[in-house]
Design a protein around this motif. Structure first.
Motif, PDB file in Angstrom:
ATOM      1  N   UNK A 287       0.875  -1.280   0.038  1.00  0.00           N
ATOM      2  CA  UNK A 287       0.049  -0.057   0.133  1.00  0.00           C
ATOM      3  C   UNK A 287       0.951   1.327  -0.146  1.00  0.00           C
ATOM      4  N   UNK A 288       2.013   1.357   0.692  1.00  0.00           N
ATOM      5  CA  UNK A 288       2.899   2.142   0.782  1.00  0.00           C
ATOM      6  C   UNK A 288       3.348   2.649  -0.594  1.00  0.00           C
ATOM      7  N   UNK A 289       3.772   1.637  -1.282  1.00  0.00           N
ATOM      8  CA  UNK A 289       4.430   1.597  -2.575  1.00  0.00           C
ATOM      9  C   UNK A 289       3.431   2.368  -3.493  1.00  0.00           C
ATOM     10  N   UNK A 290       2.243   1.984  -3.683  1.00  0.00           N
ATOM     11  CA  UNK A 290       1.376   2.549  -4.281  1.00  0.00           C
ATOM     12  C   UNK A 290       0.921   4.010  -4.042  1.00  0.00           C
ATOM     13  N   UNK A 291       0.873   4.331  -2.598  1.00  0.00           N
ATOM     14  CA  UNK A 291       0.816   5.684  -2.002  1.00  0.00           C
ATOM     15  C   UNK A 291       1.815   6.781  -2.580  1.00  0.00           C
ATOM     16  N   UNK A 292       3.029   6.108  -2.598  1.00  0.00           N
ATOM     17  CA  UNK A 292       4.299   6.735  -2.783  1.00  0.00           C
ATOM     18  C   UNK A 292       4.202   7.351  -4.223  1.00  0.00           C
ATOM     19  N   UNK A 293       3.917   6.150  -5.246  1.00  0.00           N
ATOM     20  CA  UNK A 293       3.937   6.247  -6.511  1.00  0.00           C
ATOM     21  C   UNK A 293       2.852   7.232  -7.042  1.00  0.00           C
ATOM     22  N   UNK A 294       1.569   7.418  -6.245  1.00  0.00           N
ATOM     23  CA  UNK A 294       0.595   8.247  -6.750  1.00  0.00           C
ATOM     24  C   UNK A 294       0.841   9.676  -6.246  1.00  0.00           C
ATOM     25  N   UNK A 295       1.536   9.933  -5.039  1.00  0.00           N
ATOM     26  CA  UNK A 295       1.860  10.976  -4.791  1.00  0.00           C
ATOM     27  C   UNK A 295       2.832  11.477  -5.583  1.00  0.00           C
ATOM     28  N   UNK A 296       3.842  11.029  -6.012  1.00  0.00           N
ATOM     29  CA  UNK A 296       4.841  11.423  -7.033  1.00  0.00           C
ATOM     30  C   UNK A 296       4.542  11.583  -8.441  1.00  0.00           C
ATOM     31  N   UNK A 297       3.474  10.733  -8.770  1.00  0.00           N
ATOM     32  CA  UNK A 297       2.732  11.039 -10.229  1.00  0.00           C
ATOM     33  C   UNK A 297       2.070  12.456 -10.048  1.00  0.00           C
ATOM     34  N   UNK A 298       1.398  12.572  -8.866  1.00  0.00           N
ATOM     35  CA  UNK A 298       0.595  13.900  -9.030  1.00  0.00           C
ATOM     36  C   UNK A 298       1.577  14.970  -8.842  1.00  0.00           C
ATOM     37  N   UNK A 299       2.630  14.939  -8.377  1.00  0.00           N
ATOM     38  CA  UNK A 299       3.671  16.189  -8.303  1.00  0.00           C
ATOM     39  C   UNK A 299       4.220  16.241  -9.724  1.00  0.00           C
ATOM     40  N   UNK A 300       4.561  15.238 -10.106  1.00  0.00           N
ATOM     41  CA  UNK A 300       5.636  15.125 -11.336  1.00  0.00           C
ATOM     42  C   UNK A 300       4.256  15.691 -12.532  1.00  0.00           C
TER      43      UNK A 300
END
Length: 125
Positions: free
Chosen positions: A20-33
């Motif tokens: 779940x942490x991997x998906x949340x980090x990926x989602x946050x980074x995708x939003x920022x990027x």
């Protein structure tokens, strides 16, 4: 045995899906990027359009890497490194295709017949 272990064994997978942490980090980074290039284009904090284009391309590459690691879980250890090798081969093919297309378009534009760029029609047979 847990449900996750049963699922992994049933599908012949040694590694589980992402956490779940991997998906949340990926989602946050995708939003920022996604937000930063949007802001660069809309707010125009940088006056040079060429620099903005380069920055957008760099953010796009970073986003590809985030998606590959966080969502697709491609690592050097996955399936003996074959998945990473496939991605590297795909990258080489994409670079060759894009560079070749740009080269062809540049030369087509440079070597056009003299009257073609201004819209003049030649009257010679």
């Amino acid at each position: 045995m847990s449900a996750a272990t049963d699922h992994d064994e049933a599908h012949g997978s040694e590694h589980g899906h992402g956490s779940k942490k991997s998906y949340l980090v990926g989602f946050a980074l995708s939003g920022i990027l996604t937000f930063i290039p949007f802001w660069l284009v809309m707010a125009k904090p940088v006056g040079n359009p060429g620099l903005v284009a380069i920055l957008i391309i760099l953010f796009a590459v970073a986003q590809i890497l985030v998606h590959t690691v966080c969502f697709l879980h491609v690592t050097t250890s996955g399936e003996g490194g074959w998945t990473l090798l496939a991605y590297a081969f795909t990258t080489v093919l994409l670079v060759i295709t894009i560079a070749g297309s740009m080269w062809i378009m540049y030369h087509l534009n440079t070597n056009m017949m003299p009257g073609m760029m201004t819209g003049e029609v030649s009257t010679t047979p």
